[in-house]
Scaffold this active site. Structure first.
Site, short mmCIF file in Angstrom:
data_model
loop_
_atom_site.label_atom_id
_atom_site.label_comp_id
_atom_site.label_asym_id
_atom_site.label_seq_id
_atom_site.Cartn_x
_atom_site.Cartn_y
_atom_site.Cartn_z
N GLU A 179 48.96 47.59 26.20
CA GLU A 179 50.20 47.85 26.94
C GLU A 179 50.62 49.31 26.77
OE1 GLU A 179 51.96 45.33 28.53
OE2 GLU A 179 50.44 43.85 27.92
N TYR A 219 40.58 50.66 30.15
CA TYR A 219 40.55 49.64 31.21
C TYR A 219 39.25 49.75 32.01
CZ TYR A 219 45.40 48.22 30.58
OH TYR A 219 46.56 47.70 30.08
N VAL A 271 49.56 48.29 46.35
CA VAL A 271 49.79 46.90 45.97
C VAL A 271 50.77 46.94 44.81
CG1 VAL A 271 48.79 44.78 45.07
CG2 VAL A 271 47.49 46.17 46.68
N GLU A 286 43.48 49.45 35.50
CA GLU A 286 42.56 48.95 36.53
C GLU A 286 42.99 49.38 37.94
OE1 GLU A 286 44.88 47.07 35.09
OE2 GLU A 286 45.97 46.45 36.89
#
Ligand SMILES: *[C@@H]1O[C@H](CO)[C@@H](O)[C@H](O)[C@H]1NC(C)=O
Ligand SMILES: *[C@@H]1O[C@H](CO)[C@@H](O)[C@H](O)[C@H]1NC(C)=O
Ligand SMILES: *[C@@H]1O[C@H](CO)[C@@H](O)[C@H](O)[C@H]1NC(C)=O
Length: 323
Positions: free
Chosen positions: A92, A123, A150, A213
């Protein structure tokens, strides 16, 4: 940017025992067989999740989320075996790691996406391709939207929200995700993004090395050029080829950025140059906690003999977003 090829170096011929104290987000995976070897070709590495291994474990791994939400506790009541290391693990960003002040002087190592962690678990990363791939002639084929984004969590105070608003005043942006009630299934995600010239790989948090990601998977895998907002340009350059992304900070204004994107989309040669890196690199996205934890064995022999994070809170919250 250059890739580091890791050689397996655990010179001792004994197996290391890595004990995962609790599974991240309560989601467990099979540890049957010699998992680190069978799945990731990492030798001499025994990954276990039964706490009965505590007295003999070389490393005990604690995932942060469950510690800060109170569902799991550190075994501070147990004597710590000689030489055993406790590892603090989190993927995180700092503002989602909670208050770590009470965890000073407990952990000997960190497992995080940070490049300065003891075990760096990004990631994603780029690996050299063995054989040069046949390059697609024009990456603009099939593209129908200029800019796509997104987003599931829209918070107006996030830096990315301000940039989005300004940018959308200049160029059309197609928005998907829960925020606009147009969620994409995982099967639809990459095909949808692949129809966009540019993808807004905007991190929700601007912090040191925090590149998720959104870059590795959403943009690179889909074949859209990432427009990135997150840590500074130097952080991106350290892990990704220079001409593979467009950093928001490079522009004097968001309007300039919009103009640049519009011009680039109309210029076959210049747009396709943003994919030249694919001749030499392929993307590897990490998603399995077992792989991340097994990596501990690869770097174990390089850990400092003796180390404790006396102020974990300060370490986690250090240098946010700075070069
Ligand atoms: C290490 O673990 C492997 C796989 O479980 C086992 O076959 C091997 O005998 C172990 N080696 C040592 C030195 O304990
Ligand atoms: C364009 O779409 C077609 C059909 O889906 C696909 O076969 C082709 O590989 C795509 N071309 C590019 C450059 O992505
Ligand atoms: C790990 O941290 C503990 C607690 O501060 C300390 O007593 C121990 O010596 C450390 N071990 C190593 C290997 O650094």
């Amino acid at each position: 940017f250059s890739s580091i090829l890791y050689t397996t170096c655990n010179p001792s011929d004994r197996n290391l025992t890595i004990l995962l104290w609790h599974w991240p987000f309560r989601h467990s995976f099979s540890l049957k067989g010699d998992v680190c070897w069978d799945l990731y070709q990492i030798p001499y590495c025994k990954l276990v999740d039964q706490r009965s291994f505590y007295p003999t474990a070389d490393v005990v791994v604690f995932h942060n989320r469950e510690l800060i939400d109170g569902s799991q506790r550190l075994p501070t009541h147990l004597p710590r075996p000689q030489g055993q290391r406790w590892a603090w693990m989190s993927l995180e960003s700092p503002n989602n790691n909670g208050n770590l002040r009470r965890f000073g002087n407990l952990f000997n190592m960190t497992i995080s996406y940070r490049r300065d962690a003891d075990i760096t678990v990004p990631y994603g990363e780029l690996l050299p391709v063995e054989t040069e791939e046949h390059l697609v002639e024009d990456r603009r084929v099939n593209k129908s939207s200029l800019v796509c984004w997104v987003v599931s969590k829209y918070r107006s105070h996030y830096k990315r929200s301000r940039v989005y608003k300004e940018l959308s005043a200049t160029v059309p942006i197609k928005v998907y995700g829960r925020w606009t009630n147009t969620p994409l299934s995982s099967a639809d995600l990459l095909p949808t993004i692949s129809r966009c010239y540019f993808y807004l790989a905007f991190e929700n948090s601007v912090s040191k090395d925090y590149i998720t990601e959104k870059l590795w998977y959403n943009a690179y895998q889909a074949g859209a050029v990432p427009v990135v907002l997150g840590p500074s340009i130097n952080h991106y350059k350290a892990v990704a080829p220079e001409h593979s992304f467009i950093h928001v900070d490079k522009f004097a204004s968001i309007k300039d950025l919009g103009t640049y994107l519009q011009q680039l989309a109309g210029d076959k040669k210049r747009y396709n140059e943003y994919f030249n890196w694919k001749k030499h690199w392929k993307v590897k996205v990490y998603s399995d906690w077992r792989e991340r934890i097994c990596k501990t064995c690869l770097h174990y022999s390089r850990l400092p003999q003796q180390h404790v994070y006396s102020d974990l809170h300060a370490w986690v919250n250090t240098n946010n977003g700075q070069p």
